[in-house]
Scaffold this active site. Structure first.
Site, PDB file in Angstrom:
ATOM      1  N   HIS A 168       1.062  -9.827  31.923  1.00 55.61           N
ATOM      2  CA  HIS A 168      -0.196  -9.480  31.669  1.00 55.61           C
ATOM      3  C   HIS A 168      -0.672  -9.187  30.432  1.00 55.61           C
ATOM      4  O   HIS A 168       0.289  -8.846  29.570  1.00 55.61           O
ATOM      5  CB  HIS A 168      -0.044  -7.929  32.562  1.00 55.61           C
ATOM      6  CG  HIS A 168      -1.565  -7.361  32.931  1.00 55.61           C
ATOM      7  ND1 HIS A 168      -2.666  -8.315  33.354  1.00 55.61           N
ATOM      8  CD2 HIS A 168      -2.216  -6.353  32.349  1.00 55.61           C
ATOM      9  CE1 HIS A 168      -3.627  -7.440  33.375  1.00 55.61           C
ATOM     10  NE2 HIS A 168      -3.456  -6.325  32.980  1.00 55.61           N
ATOM     11  N   ARG A 185      -5.792 -13.780  38.674  1.00 58.18           N
ATOM     12  CA  ARG A 185      -5.642 -12.463  39.270  1.00 58.18           C
ATOM     13  C   ARG A 185      -7.009 -11.752  38.817  1.00 58.18           C
ATOM     14  O   ARG A 185      -7.092 -10.596  38.196  1.00 58.18           O
ATOM     15  CB  ARG A 185      -4.400 -11.496  38.804  1.00 58.18           C
ATOM     16  CG  ARG A 185      -3.030 -12.115  39.129  1.00 58.18           C
ATOM     17  CD  ARG A 185      -2.124 -10.952  38.806  1.00 58.18           C
ATOM     18  NE  ARG A 185      -2.291 -10.654  37.655  1.00 58.18           N
ATOM     19  CZ  ARG A 185      -1.412 -11.058  36.419  1.00 58.18           C
ATOM     20  NH1 ARG A 185      -0.596 -12.024  36.718  1.00 58.18           N
ATOM     21  NH2 ARG A 185      -1.510 -10.429  35.325  1.00 58.18           N
ATOM     22  N   TYR A 232     -25.682  24.792  33.314  1.00 55.37           N
ATOM     23  CA  TYR A 232     -24.621  25.436  32.592  1.00 55.37           C
ATOM     24  C   TYR A 232     -24.440  25.185  31.098  1.00 55.37           C
ATOM     25  O   TYR A 232     -25.138  23.969  30.507  1.00 55.37           O
ATOM     26  CB  TYR A 232     -23.166  25.185  33.279  1.00 55.37           C
ATOM     27  CG  TYR A 232     -22.701  25.164  34.600  1.00 55.37           C
ATOM     28  CD1 TYR A 232     -22.843  26.679  35.181  1.00 55.37           C
ATOM     29  CD2 TYR A 232     -22.758  24.316  35.612  1.00 55.37           C
ATOM     30  CE1 TYR A 232     -22.584  26.748  36.437  1.00 55.37           C
ATOM     31  CE2 TYR A 232     -22.590  24.503  36.781  1.00 55.37           C
ATOM     32  CZ  TYR A 232     -22.352  25.951  37.171  1.00 55.37           C
ATOM     33  OH  TYR A 232     -22.096  26.024  38.485  1.00 55.37           O
ATOM     34  N   CYS A 265     -23.695  19.069  37.064  1.00 51.45           N
ATOM     35  CA  CYS A 265     -22.764  20.037  37.679  1.00 51.45           C
ATOM     36  C   CYS A 265     -21.984  19.152  38.666  1.00 51.45           C
ATOM     37  O   CYS A 265     -22.056  18.129  38.808  1.00 51.45           O
ATOM     38  CB  CYS A 265     -23.797  21.147  38.400  1.00 51.45           C
ATOM     39  SG  CYS A 265     -24.873  21.858  37.492  1.00 51.45           S
TER      40      CYS A 265
HETATM   41  C1  LIG Z   1      -5.647  -4.621  37.673  1.00 47.83           C
HETATM   42  C2  LIG Z   1      -4.858  -5.986  37.222  1.00 47.83           C
HETATM   43  C3  LIG Z   1      -5.371  -6.907  37.390  1.00 47.83           C
HETATM   44  C4  LIG Z   1      -7.201  -7.187  37.399  1.00 47.83           C
HETATM   45  O1  LIG Z   1      -7.470  -6.957  36.095  1.00 47.83           O
HETATM   46  P1  LIG Z   1      -9.130  -7.094  35.781  1.00 47.83           P
HETATM   47  O2  LIG Z   1      -9.196  -6.801  34.272  1.00 47.83           O
HETATM   48  O3  LIG Z   1      -9.937  -6.056  36.567  1.00 47.83           O
HETATM   49  O4  LIG Z   1      -9.404  -8.611  36.120  1.00 47.83           O
HETATM   50  C5  LIG Z   1      -4.702  -8.183  37.035  1.00 47.83           C
HETATM   51  N1  LIG Z   1      -3.449  -8.085  36.939  1.00 47.83           N
HETATM   52  C6  LIG Z   1      -2.886  -6.935  36.759  1.00 47.83           C
HETATM   53  C7  LIG Z   1      -1.156  -6.621  36.505  1.00 47.83           C
HETATM   54  C8  LIG Z   1      -3.502  -5.715  36.817  1.00 47.83           C
HETATM   55  O5  LIG Z   1      -2.897  -4.615  36.880  1.00 47.83           O
END
Ligand SMILES: *Cc1c(COP(=O)(O)O)cnc(C)c1O
Length: 388
Positions: A180, A239, A281, A327
């Site tokens: 990632h 993804r 508030y 609120c």
């Molecule tokens: C949430 C997530 C995604 C998707 O991320 P976006 O920025 O919304 O496309 C893909 N891979 C992993 C590991 C994630 O945690």
């Protein structure tokens, strides 16, 4: 609810919900169109894993998952075993990828629901393997997570070969490998080179796995930003998450994506406050002159957070400023002398009536669109609007 007439089909969860004053309208047509656009950006043959974690970023996981599967999603990404349970109970049979770790106590359920976990350390691999053995599921698939510079879950690239061997020797199936990115949504040169570095480390990890005679399976690293910006990093699967819901991440922009959610409410009262009156508030706002104020039954418990107090609300195509603090259940807007009626529809954000995007709300509050839609409260009914 006059806007419904434009659509031939309306799906509403229950009869009560349409009676609610504050609702999130979810435009499945827009969702489908975003998925089609994303697919057009992907290499032929690459798989698509649609992130439906966190109740599909607040949009409703089951409905979104069904549309994603019908639109050709190969995997759905979730973050909790309970999210997988919800999808399975709704009859969704698609591959599910668990992006976070679960507890040992959840392992048997994970296996019984056929959720593919990310793994990267020996102890956790053994937990999965033991659960798979108890369920008599030989060759249960897992994906190896590699930490190439996010500092979250994953093994180090140089450990990938050894961990891959552990996976296989435990009787699990090496179904894929992933990483990632931490700054792939930035167009700054130093961030682009960091993303390239992460990608190089990932390719190295894949070679480490291959060097042990193990096929790496589905190789994936691109979330939304890299899906749009870096086709060379798509590998075997993307993804996408936020772009499915109609928002561009980070420095990206464009006009192809359509916001899926609209947060709408109805004016519950209109009052004229005498000059000198304070609103809400903390008395942070004071009327300099006699002022017409509309009360809206939407507040931070619905997801219109206190930090959105500088935002505005759209009624009949015109924006009106929020006055005073938001609120828990209500907020106040100044409406001048405009001819606004009690029970008029007011758009907080979304696709309806040219409403401002949740992106604008996010920018003003120094956050990201993800947080805006995820914050929409549980009591706000999701109303699914679909032209198909
Ligand atoms: C949430 C997530 C995604 C998707 O991320 P976006 O920025 O919304 O496309 C893909 N891979 C992993 C590991 C994630 O945690």
């Amino acid at each position: 609810m006059q806007n419904f007439s434009r659509f031939s089909k309306i799906r509403i969860h229950s009869k009560i919900e349409i009676m609610e004053s504050t609702v999130a309208k979810i435009n499945l047509e827009h969702f489908r169109s975003n998925l089609k656009f994303i697919r057009s950006k992907m290499a032929l043959g690459a798989k698509m894993c649609v992130a439906v974690k966190a109740d599909a970023y607040g949009h409703g996981a089951v409905e979104c998952a069904k549309v994603a599967v019908a639109s050709g999603a190969d995997f759905l990404a979730i973050a909790r075993v309970s999210e997988g349970r919800e999808l399975r109970e709704a009859g969704i049979k698609s591959n599910l990828l668990l992006l976070s770790l679960c507890l040992p106590e959840e392992m048997d359920e994970l296996v019984s629901l056929n959720i593919t976990p990310l793994v990267f350390d020996e102890a956790y691999i053994e937990l999965v393997s033991n659960a798979a053995k108890r369920a008599k599921k030989d060759g249960y698939p897992v994906h190896l997570a590699v930490d190439t510079g996010m500092g979250r879950i994953g093994c180090l690239p140089q450990e990938a070969g050894e961990i891959a061997q552990k996976i296989v020797s435990c009787g699990l199936h090496f179904g894929g490998i992933c990483t990632h990115f931490s700054v792939s949504d930035s167009k700054k040169e130093k961030d682009e080179s960091y993303t390239r570095l992460q990608f190089e480390r990932f390719l190295f990890a894949i070679e480490e796995v291959r060097s042990k005679g193990i096929e790496p399976g589905i190789r994936h690293c691109a979330a939304s930003a890299a899906t749009l910006l870096r086709p060379e990093m798509h590998l075997d699967m993307c993804r996408p998450g936020i772009i499915c819901y109609g928002y561009y991440p980070g420095d990206l922009s464009g006009s192809e994506l359509k916001p899926v959610m609209s947060l709408v409410t109805r004016v519950s009262s209109i009052r004229v406050l005498p000059a000198g009156s304070c609103v809400s508030y903390g008395r942070t706002w004071k009327a300099e002159k006699d002022t017409r104020i509309a009360i809206l039954p939407v507040g931070y418990a619905d997801g219109l957070l206190r930090r959105h107090a500088d935002s505005s609300v759209l009624i009949l195509g015109k924006t009106y400023p929020i006055r005073g603090r938001i609120c828990m259940d209500q907020c106040m807007i100044e409406i001048g002398d405009d001819k606004i009626e009690r029970w008029s529809e007011a758009v907080i954000f979304g696709w309806e009536n040219g409403g401002q995007s949740a992106q604008m709300l996010a920018d003003r509050a120094h956050t990201i669109s993800y947080e805006i839609t995820c914050a929409i409260g549980k009591r706000v009914p999701r109303i699914f609007v679909d032209g198909k």
